[in-house]
Scaffold this motif. Structure first.
Motif, PDB file in Angstrom:
ATOM      1  N   SER A  29       0.826  -1.210   0.000  1.00  0.00           N
ATOM      2  CA  SER A  29       0.000   0.000   0.000  1.00  0.00           C
ATOM      3  C   SER A  29       0.857   1.255   0.000  1.00  0.00           C
ATOM      4  O   SER A  29       1.941   1.287   0.582  1.00  0.00           O
ATOM      5  N   SER A  54      -5.783   9.146   3.256  1.00  0.00           N
ATOM      6  CA  SER A  54      -5.450   8.031   4.142  1.00  0.00           C
ATOM      7  C   SER A  54      -3.934   7.966   4.300  1.00  0.00           C
ATOM      8  O   SER A  54      -3.200   8.049   3.308  1.00  0.00           O
ATOM      9  N   ALA A 107      -0.717   3.353   5.824  1.00  0.00           N
ATOM     10  CA  ALA A 107      -0.937   1.947   5.504  1.00  0.00           C
ATOM     11  C   ALA A 107       0.399   1.207   5.458  1.00  0.00           C
ATOM     12  O   ALA A 107       1.377   1.697   4.907  1.00  0.00           O
ATOM     13  N   GLU A 143       1.807  -0.219  10.650  1.00  0.00           N
ATOM     14  CA  GLU A 143       1.060  -0.443  11.890  1.00  0.00           C
ATOM     15  C   GLU A 143       1.957  -0.506  13.117  1.00  0.00           C
ATOM     16  O   GLU A 143       1.498  -0.274  14.237  1.00  0.00           O
TER      17      GLU A 143
END
Length: 402
Positions: A99, A283, A286, A289
């Motif tokens: 991503s 966004s 990605a 995390e």
């Protein structure tokens, strides 16, 4: 994390030393009835074992066993230290895994080139992980690492879950602020709301405003962010302010008299949370995390500006940096900047954008081949990248000086 190593040693134990034939001198009795101690065991048939030797041997066995237990505890029990090491970098113009780190939907974005790396610090120890004493010593011995007592970074009783939750919340907040700062930089309008998160005990707002109230106006001035709220309160000079809030779906107006703080600004005594409504979707993060905290805010904002600008911002050059960001574009200090400088250099960055408030830690710790520019706002960071991309010299831009 570095693998621990075991410096313990095992000693070869020999059997008792046998005296040569005929060398069995009669032990001389002592005043207390015991016998002299000999450098060997076995005094011949019928000869009693020396009492003093027996007592001393037992003491040595006990003390030796105790030393082994204490040594094992030192190796196996976690050390109360935290080691900070250079972590990986992430190009905000690129991808992590499958991503893109920054994805924009609902508005045209443009191709980019070059790199705008956010930098990280790898933390060993603390509530999340345990380290051995050897890892702590290894951190002290490694010039790239910094070792802190655990309580220097974490409050007593802090759990790993609390640390993870706090880092995740800080990352989310920094991403929202990065979008707001980037849109402010590009003059793209958006809306933001201030919600009362808590009312400070003993403050002017206590018993008047409530947690969950959304501040919409002060007098005739519409409130669209923290800056407009601060401005209207300071302009009032401490006079009573008519605060309009949205509460349970209804608009309510309450009168609160601000109190002047030690710094000279007027405050209501409330803790505020900011929420944004943007004209398109952005966004961020990605594939990242495992990265938490607020320190990537400035580099996220730069990446968004580049993606929304027709011409590539970097000119194909390799930049790295760090710094918190607020919705107005102010860049704030972060922790672990020495390790981030090393991480950026290891990743091949040419230039590093450092928060001005971190300059004291930057001086004397810049890796060879890396040029550092200090910035206080997103606008300064954008201008620095543009000038360097056009072939300018870092020496002509603000520097961290002793």
């Amino acid at each position: 994390m570095r693998p621990s190593h075991d410096d313990s040693r095992t000693a070869a134990q020999g059997g008792p030393v046998s005296p040569a034939p005929g060398e069995f001198p009669v032990p001389a009795p002592q005043p207390d009835g015991s016998y002299s101690v000999y450098p060997y065991q076995g005094l011949g048939p019928g000869r009693p074992a020396p009492a003093k030797r027996t007592v001393r041997s037992r003491a040595m066995i006990v003390s030796g066993a105790l030393a082994v237990v204490l040594g094992a505890a030192a190796v196996l029990l976690p050390a109360q230290y935290v080691v900070e090491s250079p972590g990986p970098t992430f190009n905000t113009l690129g991808s992590a895994g499958d991503s893109e780190i920054i994805e924009i939907e609902g508005r045209r974005s443009y191709p980019t080139k070059g790199e705008l790396d956010l930098t990280t610090v790898y933390v060993s120890g603390g509530p999340s992980t345990n380290i051995s004493i050897f890892q702590a010593v290894g951190g002290w011995a490694n010039n790239d690492d910094v070792v802190y007592p655990t309580e220097f970074l974490y409050a007593p009783g802090t759990t790993s879950d609390e640390v993870d939750e706090e880092n995740a919340a800080a990352m989310t907040s920094s991403q929202e602020s990065a979008v707001a700062a980037a849109l402010t930089q590009l003059d793209i309008p958006f809306t933001q709301e201030l919600t009362v998160a808590a009312v400070v005990e003993g403050s002017p707002a206590e018993g008047v405003l409530q947690a969950g109230d959304t501040v919409t106006a002060v007098g005739d001035t519409l409130i669209d962010g923290i800056d407009s709220l601060r401005a209207v309160l300071n302009d009032g000079g401490g006079s009573a302010a008519e605060i309009t809030v949205r509460r349970d779906g209804n608009e309510v107006t309450e009168s609160v008299t601000p109190r002047q703080s030690d710094s000279g600004v007027y405050q209501l005594g409330i803790e505020l949370a900011t929420s944004f409504e943007f004209p398109f979707e952005v966004s961020i993060g990605a594939g990242m995390e495992q990265v938490g905290g607020p320190s990537a805010g400035m580099m996220f904002a730069l990446g968004i500006v580049d993606r929304l600008t027709p011409e590539p911002l970097t000119g194909g050059r390799h930049f790295a940096g760090t710094g918190t960001i607020d919705a107005a574009g102010n860049v704030g200090p972060i922790g672990g900047i020495r390790q981030k400088l090393i991480g950026a250099s290891d990743a091949g960055a040419e230039y590093f954008l450092a928060p001005a408030d971190n300059c004291g830690e930057v001086v004397g710790h810049i890796p060879d081949g890396l040029e550092v520019v200090k910035v206080s706002t997103l606008d300064e960071a954008v201008q620095a990248v543009e000038k360097l991309a056009a072939g300018g010299s870092a020496a002509d831009l603000p520097q961290c000086t002793p």
